[in-house]
Design a protein around this motif. Structure first.
Motif, PDB file in Angstrom:
ATOM      1  N   ASP A 190      51.079  29.080 -68.755  1.00 27.72           N
ATOM      2  CA  ASP A 190      51.387  27.536 -68.844  1.00 27.72           C
ATOM      3  C   ASP A 190      51.020  26.852 -67.654  1.00 27.72           C
ATOM      4  N   GLU A 191      50.365  25.877 -67.736  1.00 26.92           N
ATOM      5  CA  GLU A 191      49.411  24.976 -66.473  1.00 26.92           C
ATOM      6  C   GLU A 191      50.642  24.272 -65.980  1.00 26.92           C
ATOM      7  N   GLN A 192      51.590  23.705 -66.605  1.00 29.82           N
ATOM      8  CA  GLN A 192      52.639  23.155 -65.828  1.00 29.82           C
ATOM      9  C   GLN A 192      53.374  23.853 -64.821  1.00 29.82           C
ATOM     10  N   PHE A 193      53.792  25.178 -65.218  1.00 33.20           N
ATOM     11  CA  PHE A 193      54.305  26.074 -64.315  1.00 33.20           C
ATOM     12  C   PHE A 193      53.237  26.190 -63.044  1.00 33.20           C
ATOM     13  N   ARG A 194      52.406  26.547 -63.809  1.00 33.86           N
ATOM     14  CA  ARG A 194      51.309  27.112 -62.621  1.00 33.86           C
ATOM     15  C   ARG A 194      51.106  26.175 -61.430  1.00 33.86           C
ATOM     16  N   LYS A 195      50.903  24.826 -62.055  1.00 32.44           N
ATOM     17  CA  LYS A 195      50.871  23.799 -60.934  1.00 32.44           C
ATOM     18  C   LYS A 195      51.862  23.664 -59.748  1.00 32.44           C
ATOM     19  N   ARG A 196      53.181  23.672 -60.316  1.00 33.28           N
ATOM     20  CA  ARG A 196      54.242  23.655 -59.803  1.00 33.28           C
ATOM     21  C   ARG A 196      54.419  24.730 -58.697  1.00 33.28           C
ATOM     22  N   LEU A 197      54.178  25.975 -59.229  1.00 29.15           N
ATOM     23  CA  LEU A 197      54.220  27.067 -58.333  1.00 29.15           C
ATOM     24  C   LEU A 197      53.163  27.195 -57.343  1.00 29.15           C
ATOM     25  N   GLU A 198      51.790  26.543 -57.703  1.00 20.85           N
ATOM     26  CA  GLU A 198      50.801  26.505 -56.583  1.00 20.85           C
ATOM     27  C   GLU A 198      51.064  25.490 -55.517  1.00 20.85           C
ATOM     28  N   ARG A 199      51.779  24.357 -55.912  1.00 23.41           N
ATOM     29  CA  ARG A 199      52.427  23.392 -54.959  1.00 23.41           C
ATOM     30  C   ARG A 199      53.049  24.139 -53.959  1.00 23.41           C
ATOM     31  N   ILE A 200      54.110  25.064 -54.163  1.00 22.91           N
ATOM     32  CA  ILE A 200      54.837  25.910 -53.484  1.00 22.91           C
ATOM     33  C   ILE A 200      53.874  26.556 -52.288  1.00 22.91           C
ATOM     34  N   PHE A 201      52.994  27.284 -52.819  1.00 21.54           N
ATOM     35  CA  PHE A 201      52.168  28.372 -52.163  1.00 21.54           C
ATOM     36  C   PHE A 201      51.424  27.386 -51.171  1.00 21.54           C
ATOM     37  N   GLN A 202      50.938  26.354 -51.624  1.00 22.97           N
ATOM     38  CA  GLN A 202      50.274  25.458 -50.573  1.00 22.97           C
ATOM     39  C   GLN A 202      51.075  24.992 -49.660  1.00 22.97           C
ATOM     40  N   GLU A 203      52.216  24.575 -49.837  1.00 30.94           N
ATOM     41  CA  GLU A 203      53.187  24.125 -48.895  1.00 30.94           C
ATOM     42  C   GLU A 203      53.527  25.279 -47.692  1.00 30.94           C
ATOM     43  N   TRP A 204      53.563  26.465 -48.319  1.00 33.25           N
ATOM     44  CA  TRP A 204      53.719  27.459 -47.591  1.00 33.25           C
ATOM     45  C   TRP A 204      52.650  27.776 -46.449  1.00 33.25           C
ATOM     46  N   GLN A 205      51.295  27.771 -47.204  1.00 30.42           N
ATOM     47  CA  GLN A 205      50.277  28.263 -46.513  1.00 30.42           C
ATOM     48  C   GLN A 205      49.996  27.121 -45.277  1.00 30.42           C
ATOM     49  N   GLU A 206      50.056  25.729 -45.862  1.00 29.12           N
ATOM     50  CA  GLU A 206      50.019  24.755 -44.830  1.00 29.12           C
ATOM     51  C   GLU A 206      50.958  24.792 -43.490  1.00 29.12           C
ATOM     52  N   GLY A 207      51.994  25.226 -43.891  1.00 30.67           N
ATOM     53  CA  GLY A 207      53.224  25.408 -42.802  1.00 30.67           C
ATOM     54  C   GLY A 207      52.601  26.243 -41.914  1.00 30.67           C
ATOM     55  N   ILE A 208      52.293  27.478 -42.292  1.00 30.60           N
ATOM     56  CA  ILE A 208      51.830  28.716 -41.428  1.00 30.60           C
ATOM     57  C   ILE A 208      50.537  28.361 -40.612  1.00 30.60           C
ATOM     58  N   ALA A 209      49.481  27.637 -41.386  1.00 32.16           N
ATOM     59  CA  ALA A 209      48.396  27.585 -40.817  1.00 32.16           C
ATOM     60  C   ALA A 209      48.634  26.428 -39.702  1.00 32.16           C
ATOM     61  N   THR A 210      49.384  25.477 -40.000  1.00 31.61           N
ATOM     62  CA  THR A 210      49.569  24.423 -39.039  1.00 31.61           C
ATOM     63  C   THR A 210      49.991  25.071 -37.636  1.00 31.61           C
ATOM     64  N   ALA A 211      51.105  25.753 -37.770  1.00 32.66           N
ATOM     65  CA  ALA A 211      51.765  26.562 -36.720  1.00 32.66           C
ATOM     66  C   ALA A 211      50.801  27.344 -36.024  1.00 32.66           C
ATOM     67  N   LEU A 212      49.857  28.094 -36.683  1.00 36.35           N
ATOM     68  CA  LEU A 212      48.827  28.816 -36.138  1.00 36.35           C
ATOM     69  C   LEU A 212      48.099  27.903 -35.111  1.00 36.35           C
ATOM     70  N   ARG A 213      47.524  26.860 -35.971  1.00 39.53           N
ATOM     71  CA  ARG A 213      46.322  25.771 -35.291  1.00 39.53           C
ATOM     72  C   ARG A 213      47.049  25.334 -34.015  1.00 39.53           C
ATOM     73  N   LYS A 214      48.396  25.127 -33.912  1.00 38.24           N
ATOM     74  CA  LYS A 214      48.973  24.664 -32.704  1.00 38.24           C
ATOM     75  C   LYS A 214      48.890  25.652 -31.624  1.00 38.24           C
ATOM     76  N   GLY A 215      49.157  26.980 -32.300  1.00 37.31           N
ATOM     77  CA  GLY A 215      48.992  28.095 -31.105  1.00 37.31           C
ATOM     78  C   GLY A 215      47.491  28.264 -30.697  1.00 37.31           C
ATOM     79  N   GLN A 216      46.715  27.811 -31.319  1.00 36.10           N
ATOM     80  CA  GLN A 216      45.285  28.163 -30.977  1.00 36.10           C
ATOM     81  C   GLN A 216      45.109  27.066 -29.783  1.00 36.10           C
ATOM     82  N   CYS A 217      45.662  25.758 -29.983  1.00 36.97           N
ATOM     83  CA  CYS A 217      45.550  24.802 -29.132  1.00 36.97           C
ATOM     84  C   CYS A 217      46.069  25.240 -27.740  1.00 36.97           C
TER      85      CYS A 217
END
Lengths: 218, 218
Positions: free
Chosen positions: A131-158
DNA sequence: TTGCATACGTACTGGTTGGTATGCTGTTGA
DNA sequence: TCAACAGCATACCAACCAGTACGTATGCAA
């Protein structure tokens, strides 16, 4: 003979509280879906776990599918934010590696959490392909999650606490994959021991992301 | 002059072939279960995908549950053996890190595999908490898998190609968790790109397990 | 007090599900 | 040649399931 007047007062004088009803439904539905999966979670079982009737459910939600969407957006997404994004936000001045280690170690290891697995993974496994509707909603969560971690790591690199040779997004995905992977193993074992060993290994891997010459509490 | 001793096969007439029927059922049932999950895979849908009728199914399998058990033991277990255990066996004289890298890179990345995810994970997520019979059978596969990798790593430690500070069982679990975790991410994305990045990261991690001073092809 | 929208409660339905009862047919051993 | 049995085919069933029809109670505005 005149009809008896209607029962004046019902024992548990139910107050009308549409928002409360909606929340009861969402919570109960989440528990059923978490346990049996979306497709196998029965409407009647959900209702049986509440004091809500079918009429009320279909007043608040158009269909079972819509209920599923609401569960993802209002419950599952919040779990990820509570466990990962808010803690990362709140410790944004700290070494992100330390923050991530703290977060990973704080993931609940109660039997019912370990046995049930990660709601996000459960739903992804069941629904993403169907179900693409489910998938999209779940993907948003994964992306939010990934971006949150990536942002923190990026700051740590700085600030020089995180290795500069890492690609933040990829490292974030890797961490998420590890966590989800161990959740699967622990769920299969139905046993927190597997999970605890997993945490240990993930923490050890996280430590290897520190910039050289940057010990704990950098 | 004597004619052919055995009957010539008739083209159109249906030959009785119980083992063939059984295999058809197993294969079709696996495909349905792989796609929709065990609970949601319908008996009628399985039958519709074959030329087998319900009577034949319930002649060969006591119940839907028994069919599920057979799928795990005869199909899912074989996939793991084919992809991991046999290749590890066949390259037991090689550096196990190289062998593992080869195996990971050889995991099919065709769209239908990525989109469907790992059958083992699918079933674990759905059934481990609900049905102990399923769980046990799935756990056996995970254990076989982990032991296969751990054994290879242990040999590598003896021959000096693998770091001695690793706990083989834990490292094996870690690798499995990574692979399964990325399968989940890729399934959610419905996209092989995520998977390919995953492979890259896992391979890079695997390389870090080499004993110091032990380059490629050690 | 009326009037009406919101927020439910209850009984029902049409379709689907896993499973079964029963009968038929090809094969094989005696 | 024939009985016995393995290997199916078909019709059927009770239980369940998402969804609906429709009635009713409540709160609020005019």
């Amino acid at each position: 003979m005149l009809l008896t007047p209607k029962k004046v007062q019902r024992r548990t004088a139910k107050l009308r509280d549409p928002e409360g009803t909606r929340q009861s439904l969402l919570q109960a539905a989440f528990r059923e879906v978490y346990r049996y999966g979306f497709q196998s979670a029965g409407i009647d079982a959900i209702l049986g776990a509440t004091h809500v009737t079918k009429g009320a459910l279909y007043y608040h939600f158009e269909s079972k599918e819509a209920l599923g969407h609401a569960i993802i957006e209002e419950i599952v997404a919040e779990i990820t934010r509570d466990r990962w994004l808010r803690p990362l936000e709140q410790s944004k001045d700290k070494n992100p590696i330390d923050a991530l280690i703290g977060i990973v170690q704080a993931i609940p290891a109660r039997p019912r959490d370990v046995k049930g697995g990660c709601p996000l993974v459960n739903l992804t496994q069941e629904m993403s392909q169907l179900d693409e509707q489910f998938r999209k909603r779940l993907e948003r969560i994964f992306q939010e999650w990934q971006e949150g971690i990536a942002t923190a790591l990026r700051k740590g690199q700085c600030t020089g606490t995180v290795r500069r040779d890492l690609v933040p997004e990829e490292t974030a995905s890797f961490l998420i994959a590890m966590v989800e992977g161990y959740e699967v193993l622990a769920k299969n074992a139905q046993n927190a021991k597997v999970w605890n060993i997993g945490i240990k290994n993930i923490v050890s891997w996280l430590s290897s992301l520190r910039a050289p010459g940057n010990g704990k509490r950098g």
